[in-house]
Design an enzyme around this catalytic site. Structure first.
Site, PDB file in Angstrom:
ATOM      1  N   SER A   1      34.138  38.752  42.431  1.00 43.61           N
ATOM      2  CA  SER A   1      34.938  37.860  41.593  1.00 43.61           C
ATOM      3  C   SER A   1      34.204  36.535  41.474  1.00 43.61           C
ATOM      4  O   SER A   1      33.361  36.210  42.330  1.00 43.61           O
ATOM      5  CB  SER A   1      36.317  37.624  42.229  1.00 43.61           C
ATOM      6  OG  SER A   1      37.011  36.575  41.609  1.00 43.61           O
TER       7      SER A   1
ATOM      8  N   TYR B   1      42.805  35.603  48.895  1.00 45.08           N
ATOM      9  CA  TYR B   1      42.139  36.598  48.054  1.00 45.08           C
ATOM     10  C   TYR B   1      40.649  36.299  47.921  1.00 45.08           C
ATOM     11  O   TYR B   1      39.805  37.180  48.136  1.00 45.08           O
ATOM     12  CB  TYR B   1      42.792  36.641  46.675  1.00 45.08           C
ATOM     13  CG  TYR B   1      41.989  37.397  45.651  1.00 45.08           C
ATOM     14  CD1 TYR B   1      41.870  38.782  45.722  1.00 45.08           C
ATOM     15  CD2 TYR B   1      41.346  36.728  44.612  1.00 45.08           C
ATOM     16  CE1 TYR B   1      41.121  39.483  44.781  1.00 45.08           C
ATOM     17  CE2 TYR B   1      40.599  37.418  43.673  1.00 45.08           C
ATOM     18  CZ  TYR B   1      40.492  38.796  43.757  1.00 45.08           C
ATOM     19  OH  TYR B   1      39.750  39.479  42.827  1.00 45.08           O
TER      20      TYR B   1
END
Length: 267
Positions: A134, A147
């Site tokens: 990400s 996260y």
């Protein structure tokens, strides 16, 4: 050259769209989905598209029998795409949710990967591992820390694997999507409201909701997912390319500037 590619998390979003795209390009794709109810609809979609080279199987990474079955497949590329996200303030989030996020995003993909790596080494087979990381694997915005910390860990795992496996002809890459609109970030932003309690926590629900809404509604907070899907279809089967693949270019530039500025970040 056609590859046999195993995709985890192919029941929706990037994984599903890219799996279909790679099959259309002639690759043999094993699209694995998290829950049994996703299997038949994707199989029917593959039949409707006449994609006989798109095989659909269930792979719940928390199920050791599913992992054992998947590790028996003969593949050239493992794309670790499945993941989940917990959001909310790091100083208040329940620790069992933090542990679960690491289990799904780091430990279980590593377990799946280790099984394939040993098979490939024993068979002296060149192969490839791709991790969906990400933009959050390279910087840490407030209230997304749990996260993105799993993605920071995944970055380290991938970088180590690249060095360790190069002598065996096994290649490693990461894909680092920006804030594309797939519903993934929006669902993650809802997650803390199942535990956040105004009577118990310092962080107030209305304040956190407003912050998430600002982030997700900004122009760079809901990018058109087609750009990322098209790049994934190219990157995953490729024999050459960059280790880290941040999309779009504007996000890559932002991350480079952020990492440079971090050296002078005052306390």
């Amino acid at each position: 050259m056609s590859k046999t590619i195993l995709v985890t998390g192919a029941g929706s979003g990037f994984g599903k769209a890219a799996a279909i795209g790679m099959a259309r390009n002639g690759h043999d794709v094993i699209a694995t989905v998290h829950v049994a109810s996703q299997v038949t609809p994707l199989r029917e979609e593959a039949r409707a598209l006449d994609l006989r080279n798109l095989r659909v199987e269930r792979l719940d990474l928390t199920d050791p029998y599913d992992i054992r079955q998947a590790q028996g497949f003969d593949i050239d590329v493992l794309w670790n795409n499945a993941g989940m996200g917990e959001a909310g303030p790091v100083f208040e989030i329940p620790l069992d949710l933090v542990r679960r996020n690491y289990e799904v995003n780091v430990f279980l993909p590593l377990q799946l990967t280790q099984g394939f790596v040993r098979k490939w080494i024993d068979a002296q087979k060149p192969a490839k591992i791709v991790f969906t990381s990400s933009m959050g694997g390279l910087f840490t915005p407030a209230n997304w820390g749990v996260y993105v910390s799993t993605k920071h860990a995944l970055e380290a795992v991938a970088e180590a694997l690249q060095q360790e496996l190069r002598p065996f002809g096994i290649k490693v890459q990461t894909i680092n999507p920006g804030a594309f609109y797939t519903g993934y970030n929006e669902t993650m932003a809802d997650a803390p409201f199942r535990w956040l309690d105004d009577a118990r926590h310092v962080t107030k629900r209305a304040d956190l909701r407003a912050e998430f809404d600002r982030f997700l509604q900004a122009p760079d907070g809901h990018l058109d997912a087609r750009e990322m899907i098209e790049r994934m279809i190219e990157i995953v089967p490729a024999d050459s390319g960059r280790f880290r693949n941040v999309v779009p270019k504007a996000t890559e530039d932002m991350l480079k500037a952020h990492q440079l500025a971090a050296w002078e970040n005052p306390i």
